[in-house]
Design an enzyme around this catalytic site. Sequence first.
Site, PDB file in Angstrom:
ATOM      1  N   TYR A 118       0.829  -1.206   0.000  1.00 54.08           N
ATOM      2  CA  TYR A 118       0.000   0.000   0.000  1.00 54.08           C
ATOM      3  C   TYR A 118       0.868   1.263   0.000  1.00 54.08           C
ATOM      4  O   TYR A 118       0.487   2.293   0.556  1.00 54.08           O
ATOM      5  CB  TYR A 118      -0.918   0.029   1.224  1.00 54.08           C
ATOM      6  N   LYS A 163       6.515 -13.886   2.960  1.00 53.26           N
ATOM      7  CA  LYS A 163       6.690 -14.742   1.779  1.00 53.26           C
ATOM      8  C   LYS A 163       8.115 -14.515   1.270  1.00 53.26           C
ATOM      9  O   LYS A 163       8.338 -14.205   0.096  1.00 53.26           O
ATOM     10  CB  LYS A 163       5.623 -14.374   0.737  1.00 53.26           C
ATOM     11  N   ASP A 194       0.875 -18.077   3.207  1.00 54.98           N
ATOM     12  CA  ASP A 194      -0.246 -18.868   2.680  1.00 54.98           C
ATOM     13  C   ASP A 194      -0.606 -20.028   3.611  1.00 54.98           C
ATOM     14  O   ASP A 194      -1.772 -20.232   3.944  1.00 54.98           O
ATOM     15  CB  ASP A 194      -0.007 -19.346   1.235  1.00 54.98           C
ATOM     16  N   ASP A 218      -3.368  -6.797   6.601  1.00 55.61           N
ATOM     17  CA  ASP A 218      -4.758  -6.406   6.385  1.00 55.61           C
ATOM     18  C   ASP A 218      -5.622  -7.668   6.279  1.00 55.61           C
ATOM     19  O   ASP A 218      -6.644  -7.815   6.971  1.00 55.61           O
ATOM     20  CB  ASP A 218      -4.837  -5.575   5.101  1.00 55.61           C
ATOM     21  N   ASP A 222      -8.198  -9.228   9.257  1.00 66.87           N
ATOM     22  CA  ASP A 222      -9.637  -9.387   9.013  1.00 66.87           C
ATOM     23  C   ASP A 222     -10.060 -10.839   9.209  1.00 66.87           C
ATOM     24  O   ASP A 222     -11.082 -11.129   9.834  1.00 66.87           O
ATOM     25  CB  ASP A 222     -10.016  -8.922   7.600  1.00 66.87           C
TER      26      ASP A 222
HETATM   27 MG    MG Z   1      -9.389  -4.184   6.271  1.00 65.80          MG
END
Ligand code: MG
Length: 346
Positions: A118, A163, A194, A218, A222
């Site tokens: 991001y 990763k 993963d 992120d 969640d």
């Molecule tokens: Mg979020």
Amino acid sequence: MYRVAVIKGDGIGPEVINAAIEVVNSITSKIRFYEFEGGVEVFKRYGVPITEEDLEQIRKMDAVLFGATTTPFDLPGYKSLIITLRQELDLYANLRIIPDLRNGREIVIVRENSEGLYSGQGRAYEDKAVDVRLITRRGAERIARFAARIAKDRNSFITFVHKANVLTSDKYFRKIVFEVAREEGVEVREAIVDSFTIKLVRNPWNHGVILSENLFGDILSDLATIHAGSIGIVPTGNYGENIALFEPIHGSAPDIAGKGIANPIGAILSAAMMLDYLGLDGRRIWDAVRSYVAKGNLTPDMGGTATTMEVTRGIIAEIHSLDPLDLDEMWMEEVRLGRIPLRMDE
Ligand code: MG
Ligand code: NAI
């Protein structure tokens, strides 16, 4: 005296933040709240989700308490208020605590909040588009140090999720995380992102402080919220060098706004994280919430029939019964004069 900016937002934002303020005001006289506006209404008037003058003021505060704002899909030029605040205040660390309130367990996730995928350096070309997964030494060091501090406070360890077997940026990040952790004397375990998702679903409670890059963090944070039972109870802190912002993770929940049934626990626990950050005693709130959840009537999202206000008052009563109040004279005088709202407006 601490100065806290409050942005209640819209939808259930004001309902849950009023509850959190009521809880804070019932245990300490050391915080003054200053309200600021932000979101779509401000955008319609000024073309920005929050004004530059307000940001100036907020930067001088000790902390921010944030509710939630609706982000419409179809308002040209509008950028989400919380994203604007994270960038403007350089809130580089996102700490999410996902509690199992009935069994006293927690999942703790530290997400790098300012760079990674991001980084905002993406570009679209005629025949391709590129995003930049940026990891800087400064960014990696400060988030690793932040995670190490949280791990130390909790007598725990870091699980760095990455990763690095494929991504150059994570290979670099990994090296720095191990360096910093060694300096700080904190154990680091690691996992590949993963396969780690499976662990987070099956066996979520034993990973210490989970640390990851922005996009991975992120998604993981969640995913982890499913273990809390309701999105309405999960708090989060966004930390910068000089200021931090605390918010429940849920949004403005237009489907239940105005009905008085929003779960206030996420906002109340966010306020508890804020008290800890300010060096006040947030533990008292956590203990009271756990104790209330074990026996009290909860809001519909947790299978109960209680209102926001009933849960809030129940938690305040629990704080008092677990640990009788010792408010100073000056504070009681303010309450007597009606300057401190000990009750929300009904
Ligand atoms: Mg979020
Ligand atoms: P949401 O979190 O607002 O709602 C998802 C579901 O969870 C809804 O069914 C809602 O009723 C329920 N829920 C959420 N919080 C609850 C609570 N405290 N008590 C009981 N039930 C609760 O997510 P959604 O629907 O995706 O987004 C709604 C709006 O909120 C959108 O405009 C979105 O952009 C915005 N949003 C804002 C955030 C922020 O300001 N930090 C974060 C997430 C979404």
